[in-house]
Every structure is written in structure tokens, then in C-alpha cells.
Design a protein around this motif. Sequence first.
Motif, PDB file in Angstrom:
ATOM      1  N   ALA A   1      37.345  37.621  27.790  1.00 26.32           N
ATOM      2  CA  ALA A   1      36.082  36.975  28.962  1.00 26.32           C
ATOM      3  C   ALA A   1      35.101  36.861  29.688  1.00 26.32           C
ATOM      4  N   VAL A   2      34.032  36.798  29.739  1.00 25.69           N
ATOM      5  CA  VAL A   2      33.555  36.965  30.680  1.00 25.69           C
ATOM      6  C   VAL A   2      33.136  35.486  32.103  1.00 25.69           C
ATOM      7  N   GLY A   3      33.307  35.153  32.792  1.00 29.63           N
ATOM      8  CA  GLY A   3      32.653  34.208  33.546  1.00 29.63           C
ATOM      9  C   GLY A   3      32.050  34.887  34.461  1.00 29.63           C
ATOM     10  N   LYS A   4      31.473  33.450  35.052  1.00 31.73           N
ATOM     11  CA  LYS A   4      30.538  33.687  36.082  1.00 31.73           C
ATOM     12  C   LYS A   4      31.732  33.721  37.179  1.00 31.73           C
ATOM     13  N   ILE A   5      31.731  34.005  38.885  1.00 32.63           N
ATOM     14  CA  ILE A   5      32.441  33.602  40.169  1.00 32.63           C
ATOM     15  C   ILE A   5      31.685  31.818  40.184  1.00 32.63           C
ATOM     16  N   GLY A   6      33.508  30.987  40.377  1.00 31.43           N
ATOM     17  CA  GLY A   6      33.374  29.612  40.047  1.00 31.43           C
ATOM     18  C   GLY A   6      33.802  29.018  38.886  1.00 31.43           C
ATOM     19  N   GLN A   7      34.073  29.297  37.892  1.00 26.40           N
ATOM     20  CA  GLN A   7      34.505  29.436  36.701  1.00 26.40           C
ATOM     21  C   GLN A   7      35.925  29.315  36.506  1.00 26.40           C
ATOM     22  N   THR A   8      36.555  28.424  35.531  1.00 29.94           N
ATOM     23  CA  THR A   8      37.675  28.518  34.765  1.00 29.94           C
ATOM     24  C   THR A   8      38.001  29.789  34.045  1.00 29.94           C
ATOM     25  N   ILE A   9      38.837  29.910  33.833  1.00 32.49           N
ATOM     26  CA  ILE A   9      38.855  30.918  32.493  1.00 32.49           C
ATOM     27  C   ILE A   9      40.455  30.652  32.022  1.00 32.49           C
ATOM     28  N   THR A  10      41.145  30.207  30.940  1.00 30.95           N
ATOM     29  CA  THR A  10      41.773  29.665  30.666  1.00 30.95           C
ATOM     30  C   THR A  10      42.520  31.424  29.793  1.00 30.95           C
ATOM     31  N   LEU A  11      43.920  31.733  29.963  1.00 26.72           N
ATOM     32  CA  LEU A  11      44.631  32.331  29.554  1.00 26.72           C
ATOM     33  C   LEU A  11      45.641  32.022  29.083  1.00 26.72           C
ATOM     34  N   ASN A  12      46.132  31.744  27.165  1.00 24.17           N
ATOM     35  CA  ASN A  12      46.518  31.878  25.986  1.00 24.17           C
ATOM     36  C   ASN A  12      47.388  33.019  26.005  1.00 24.17           C
TER      37      ASN A  12
END
Length: 187
Positions: free
Chosen positions: A50-61
Motif C-alpha cells: 500500500a502507498v499512503g501519504k505522510i500523516g496517514q495510518t497504514i494497517t499491517l496484517n
Amino acid sequence: MNRKQLLLTLAATVTVMTMLACGAGSGDTSSSVSGGDGKSVEAAPEPTTAVGKIGQTITLNSEFLGDKTVVEVTVGGAKQHTKEPGAYGSKPEHGVFLVLDVTAVCKQGKYHANPFNFKFVAKDGTVTEQALAIGFKPELHGTDLAAGQKTAGKIVFDVSKAALTGGRIQIDGVGLDSNTPAAYWAL
């Protein structure tokens, strides 16, 4: 144990070891992004990042042999510095210190939060490990988290100003996928 049982046991052991070495049932880490604009982006079912922007939350499963790990990681507050704080602060060798705030929250299972789980990846694919710049406080330290626990701190990279354009922050996967990119934050 007779010879036939011994051979069957040996064959089963070799099969399991081969499957683990080849990644069969490795519990591939999946990731999704949320936050920032309120939209959530799910990674595709096959192992992707996944690619998010700085400040976003990424969920790892990750799930392996019935053990499931879910961790939410946020990378934000990207700032550039030309010197470490303090009277004797060092200067970056490559241009600037890129300092980021990291928060890791373990939602399920166990997770080893570590500053070395992160890398800076320039647009051309050049990878930079974390810089030895201890003046930026509080530092993110290697910490074992159980469900419901969290940790936070700063990570630092020494990169050229030109590398910042199109650069990304990479986080490694969970468990057996710890040497594989799991997600990125675009600068």
C-alpha cells in the motif's frame, strides 16, 4: 522406530522446511491505508504494498500458523534539518536530515516496533537506512508490543535534497515478511 517411520518423519521434516524457505504459508503481510483525507485504500489480495501519504495510518496484517498480527503505523511530521539539535550537533553528509514522527499501535497479536523497520527510498530506487543522528528526541526505540500497546518516536534519514522529490518511506513486513517491503508513505 523402524526404517520406514524414520524415512517418513525425515521426509515430512524436509517438506515443512522447504515450504517455509520457499514462503509457502509464510503469512504474507498485507497492508491498507487510512487517515488524512478520511478515505481508506486496501491493498490487493496478493502480496502488494500500500502507498499512503505522510500523516496517514497504514494497517499491517499478518497471519501465520493461526497467529494473527494487526498493527497500525503512522508516519508524519516530516521536517528537514541541516544540523542536529544541540551545541555539538553534526551536519548531514548528504544534504539534509529528514526527521519523521512514527507511531505504532499493536491492535492484535505481537509486534516488534523498530526504527530499522523503516528505509528511505528515492525515486530512482536508491535505498537509505536510518542515519545515526541521536539529537532528535524522542527517538523511536526497538520495543516489543502486545495487543493494546503503542510506542512513538522519531526516525532520521540523511539524504540529498534532490532525493526528497518523489521519495518514499518504506516499512518492512511483519513476522516472516520482515525483510520485504509492506507499505510506503509518499513524501
